[in-house]
Motif scaffolding. Structure first.
Motif, PDB file in Angstrom:
ATOM      1  N   GLN A 432       0.869  -1.407   0.015  1.00  0.00           N
ATOM      2  CA  GLN A 432       0.014   0.002   0.053  1.00  0.00           C
ATOM      3  C   GLN A 432       1.038   1.134  -0.142  1.00  0.00           C
ATOM      4  N   PRO A 433       1.521   1.501  -1.313  1.00  0.00           N
ATOM      5  CA  PRO A 433       2.519   2.720  -1.249  1.00  0.00           C
ATOM      6  C   PRO A 433       1.838   4.093  -0.798  1.00  0.00           C
ATOM      7  N   LYS A 434       0.718   4.112  -1.020  1.00  0.00           N
ATOM      8  CA  LYS A 434       0.111   5.485  -0.673  1.00  0.00           C
ATOM      9  C   LYS A 434      -0.876   5.452   0.522  1.00  0.00           C
ATOM     10  N   ASP A 435      -0.736   4.470   1.249  1.00  0.00           N
ATOM     11  CA  ASP A 435      -1.422   4.399   2.392  1.00  0.00           C
ATOM     12  C   ASP A 435      -0.965   5.320   3.380  1.00  0.00           C
ATOM     13  N   MET A 436      -1.925   5.949   4.245  1.00  0.00           N
ATOM     14  CA  MET A 436      -1.276   7.083   5.226  1.00  0.00           C
ATOM     15  C   MET A 436      -2.027   6.878   6.681  1.00  0.00           C
ATOM     16  N   ALA A 437      -1.590   7.538   7.618  1.00  0.00           N
ATOM     17  CA  ALA A 437      -2.039   7.462   8.909  1.00  0.00           C
ATOM     18  C   ALA A 437      -3.515   7.479   8.875  1.00  0.00           C
ATOM     19  N   GLU A 438      -4.118   8.478   8.177  1.00  0.00           N
ATOM     20  CA  GLU A 438      -5.467   8.914   8.425  1.00  0.00           C
ATOM     21  C   GLU A 438      -6.268   7.881   7.514  1.00  0.00           C
ATOM     22  N   ASP A 439      -5.523   7.110   6.782  1.00  0.00           N
ATOM     23  CA  ASP A 439      -6.474   5.912   5.979  1.00  0.00           C
ATOM     24  C   ASP A 439      -6.553   4.911   7.066  1.00  0.00           C
ATOM     25  N   LEU A 440      -5.709   4.512   7.735  1.00  0.00           N
ATOM     26  CA  LEU A 440      -5.731   3.741   9.088  1.00  0.00           C
ATOM     27  C   LEU A 440      -7.027   4.200   9.783  1.00  0.00           C
ATOM     28  N   ASP A 441      -6.922   5.627  10.264  1.00  0.00           N
ATOM     29  CA  ASP A 441      -7.953   6.015  11.320  1.00  0.00           C
ATOM     30  C   ASP A 441      -9.312   5.854  10.547  1.00  0.00           C
ATOM     31  N   GLU A 442      -9.550   5.858   9.345  1.00  0.00           N
ATOM     32  CA  GLU A 442     -10.851   5.885   8.565  1.00  0.00           C
ATOM     33  C   GLU A 442     -11.224   4.385   8.575  1.00  0.00           C
ATOM     34  N   ARG A 443     -10.515   3.424   8.182  1.00  0.00           N
ATOM     35  CA  ARG A 443     -10.518   2.077   8.272  1.00  0.00           C
ATOM     36  C   ARG A 443     -11.189   1.695   9.822  1.00  0.00           C
ATOM     37  N   ALA A 444     -10.373   2.184  10.868  1.00  0.00           N
ATOM     38  CA  ALA A 444     -10.839   1.700  12.098  1.00  0.00           C
ATOM     39  C   ALA A 444     -12.403   2.472  12.562  1.00  0.00           C
ATOM     40  N   LYS A 445     -12.445   3.523  12.140  1.00  0.00           N
ATOM     41  CA  LYS A 445     -13.591   4.258  12.500  1.00  0.00           C
ATOM     42  C   LYS A 445     -14.676   3.412  11.893  1.00  0.00           C
ATOM     43  N   GLU A 446     -14.508   3.078  10.389  1.00  0.00           N
ATOM     44  CA  GLU A 446     -15.575   2.284  10.016  1.00  0.00           C
ATOM     45  C   GLU A 446     -15.755   0.901  10.590  1.00  0.00           C
ATOM     46  N   ARG A 447     -14.780   0.317  11.089  1.00  0.00           N
ATOM     47  CA  ARG A 447     -14.905  -1.085  11.711  1.00  0.00           C
ATOM     48  C   ARG A 447     -15.801  -0.953  12.890  1.00  0.00           C
ATOM     49  N   ARG A 448     -15.603   0.139  13.638  1.00  0.00           N
ATOM     50  CA  ARG A 448     -15.889   0.492  15.211  1.00  0.00           C
ATOM     51  C   ARG A 448     -17.609   0.748  14.846  1.00  0.00           C
ATOM     52  N   GLU A 449     -17.957   1.448  13.688  1.00  0.00           N
ATOM     53  CA  GLU A 449     -19.321   1.699  13.524  1.00  0.00           C
ATOM     54  C   GLU A 449     -20.114   0.423  13.061  1.00  0.00           C
ATOM     55  N   ASN A 450     -19.315  -0.330  12.077  1.00  0.00           N
ATOM     56  CA  ASN A 450     -20.099  -1.603  11.676  1.00  0.00           C
ATOM     57  C   ASN A 450     -20.303  -2.398  12.857  1.00  0.00           C
ATOM     58  N   ARG A 451     -19.450  -2.517  13.973  1.00  0.00           N
ATOM     59  CA  ARG A 451     -19.550  -3.320  15.335  1.00  0.00           C
ATOM     60  C   ARG A 451     -20.627  -2.787  15.940  1.00  0.00           C
ATOM     61  N   GLN A 452     -20.731  -1.304  16.099  1.00  0.00           N
ATOM     62  CA  GLN A 452     -21.918  -0.939  16.932  1.00  0.00           C
ATOM     63  C   GLN A 452     -23.207  -1.211  16.317  1.00  0.00           C
TER      64      GLN A 452
END
Length: 516
Positions: A432-452
């Motif tokens: 993932q050469p273009k992956d940034m820290a904010e991308d990880l934060d966005e994926r984590a947020k989406e996973r938490r919302e899906n779990r909720q």
């Protein structure tokens, strides 16, 4: 280890009265001490021998219940073994002698060997070298087995008399080696490289298969505090095969960080020791040189692999440092190629996990571990957005595949070596050469919302079902999201046969094709 076939009165009713050194030691204990709770008892206040360093020394005696005795059932009575130990002393402010264990240690055990003795179970005691007295001795910094025996005999004669040890009774075949060690002390600046080298050896032995390996590491913020491996498969690294286990460790003195660098005990030791045999007899004293050569080869080879030069050696009271004699050894070859193949295997596994199309979860877990050079389960849950059971499941798989290891309490997850850590960072950048820290934060947020959302949906369905169902319909099932578990944990328990098909239910409406 020694055995004295020193039974002088074989017809005596009591084993204590058969004229052995063991019987003499028990008689001495009864006369001068008499109570186990009185130990350690000083038996020689000013002990002197030409092998002792300068200082004031004493010999102390304790006694402990032994594994065998006489009699059966309620009449069973255990015998006691005697422990003779060397202690150093100094006077305190009140001119009282204060005892402490000296750097040059000596511990002797005196035990009975009689055919009419039994274990508490009633099984007969085996006496492989006949009846008499069994002697075990542990000491430090002895040049050869004869030196160990000399120290043992000097101490025994100082307590029990000049005639206490008659070598005419000594059984040569019973002269066995309990432990041997070889070590170097080296500059603390090379500790990280040395520990990483030892970790690589552990991985290669384990990766080579057919080995039973025990390993322990403890990691602190300032670096590696200790590393230890015990294995009987060092031949997988190219060393000569041995019939006994070898233990290799790196360790430092207590409070080493409070000592100045000029103090030898500020610096670590690399030590290899013979660690016993799984079956059969211990090595005979005639094998001492062969064992010591093997241990020195293991130490010197790991020092060479770690880049420890002669100028890095540190002198102490028992090691001459840079001026110590060179050890002649033949270094095993092929380690570099083995490491390359090992890391290629691990790299392939990292690629496989990071490139999974079905989920980016493992990619993110690997990324967090790589970013922080280790992470706890809680940190992974927070950064990745997965539930803790799901994180544990993925980490368990990664550990089983040799990518990471878990250590400590709370559990920390690390890549198995610095080399693998560097390789993982490189692979993750490629995936993932273009992956940034904010991308990880966005994926984590989406996973938490899906779990909720899933949890809310389950709560609504649970309430509706509870209104429609009677107590008679309840058979002990619960929604998975209400439990501290994941579907991966269920699959793992099924695989381990801790639960079976009757313990799991699946809805049959609106399921994807694979489950219909």
């Amino acid at each position: 280890m020694n055995h004295l076939a020193d039974v002088k009165n074989p017809d005596a009713d009591r084993p204590d009265d058969r004229g052995t050194l063991y019987g003499q030691s028990v008689g001495y204990w009864r006369k001068h001490v008499g109570d186990v709770d009185q130990g350690p008892h000083v038996v020689v206040e000013d002990f002197d021998a030409d092998w002792l360093p300068p200082g004031n020394y004493a010999l102390v005696l304790t006694s402990s219940r032994w594994k065998a005795g006489i009699g059966l059932g309620d009449d069973y009575r255990a015998y006691f073994e005697q422990h003779l130990m060397l202690r150093e002393w100094e006077l305190d402010e009140d001119d009282e002698k204060q005892l402490r264990k000296p750097p040059l240690a000596l511990h002797i055990e005196i035990m009975p060997q009689f055919h009419d003795m039994v274990y508490k179970s009633g099984d007969a005691l085996k006496c492989p070298y006949g009846e008499g007295t069994r002697l075990l001795a542990w000491t430090t910094w002895a040049e050869d087995p004869m030196e160990i025996e000399r120290r043992m005999y000097d101490a025994l004669r100082a307590v029990y008399g000049a005639d206490a040890v008659d070598l005419n009774y000594r059984v040569d075949d019973a002269r066995r080696i309990l432990k041997v060690e070889a070590h170097i002390r080296f500059n603390i600046d090379k500790k990280g490289a040395a520990v990483d080298t030892l970790e690589q050896s552990k991985q290669l032995i384990d990766w080579g298969g057919h080995s039973e390996i025990e390993a322990h590491q403890k990691r602190q913020k300032e670096g590696w505090l200790e590393a230890l491996i015990e294995s009987n498969r060092w031949n997988l690294l190219g060393f000569e095969p041995q019939r006994y286990s070898t233990e290799v460790k790196i360790y430092q003195a207590k409070q080493w960080h409070k000592r100045p660098q000029s103090d030898p005990f500020h610096h670590p030791k690399l030590e290899a020791s013979y660690a016993g045999v799984d079956r059969g007899k211990l090595p005979h004293v005639s094998e001492w040189d062969d064992i010591l050569d093997h241990l020195r080869t293991v130490v010197a080879t790991h020092a060479r692999w770690a880049g420890i030069e002669r100028s890095d050696l540190v002198e102490d009271d028992y090691f001459d440092g840079p001026t110590s004699p060179s050890w002649q050894f033949e270094r095993p070859t092929g380690r570099r190629q083995m490491l390359q193949r090992r890391y290629d295997d691990v790299a392939t596994e990292i690629y496989r996990e990071a490139l999974k199309e079905s989920t980016t979860a493992v990619y993110d877990i690997l990324g967090v571990i790589a970013e922080y050079d280790g992470a706890t389960y809680e940190e992974l849950v927070q950064r990745v957005g997965l539930s803790k059971p799901t994180v544990r499941h993925h980490v368990r798989r990664l550990a089983e595949n040799g990518v990471v290891y878990r250590s400590g309490n709370p559990v920390m997850v690390f890549f198995v070596s610095e080399a693998v850590l560097d390789r993982a960072r490189e692979i993750l950048r490629k995936v993932q050469p273009k992956d940034m820290a904010e991308d990880l934060d966005e994926r984590a947020k989406e996973r938490r919302e899906n779990r909720q959302e899933d949890a809310d949906k389950v709560d609504e369905e649970s309430v509706a079902n509870s209104d429609e169902s009677s107590d008679d319909d309840t058979i002990g099932f619960e929604y998975l999201t209400r439990l501290n578990a994941s579907i991966h944990d269920v699959a793992y328990l099924l695989e381990c046969e801790q639960i079976d098909d009757q313990d799991v239910r699946v809805r049959i409406d609106e399921l994807p094709p694979p489950l219909q």
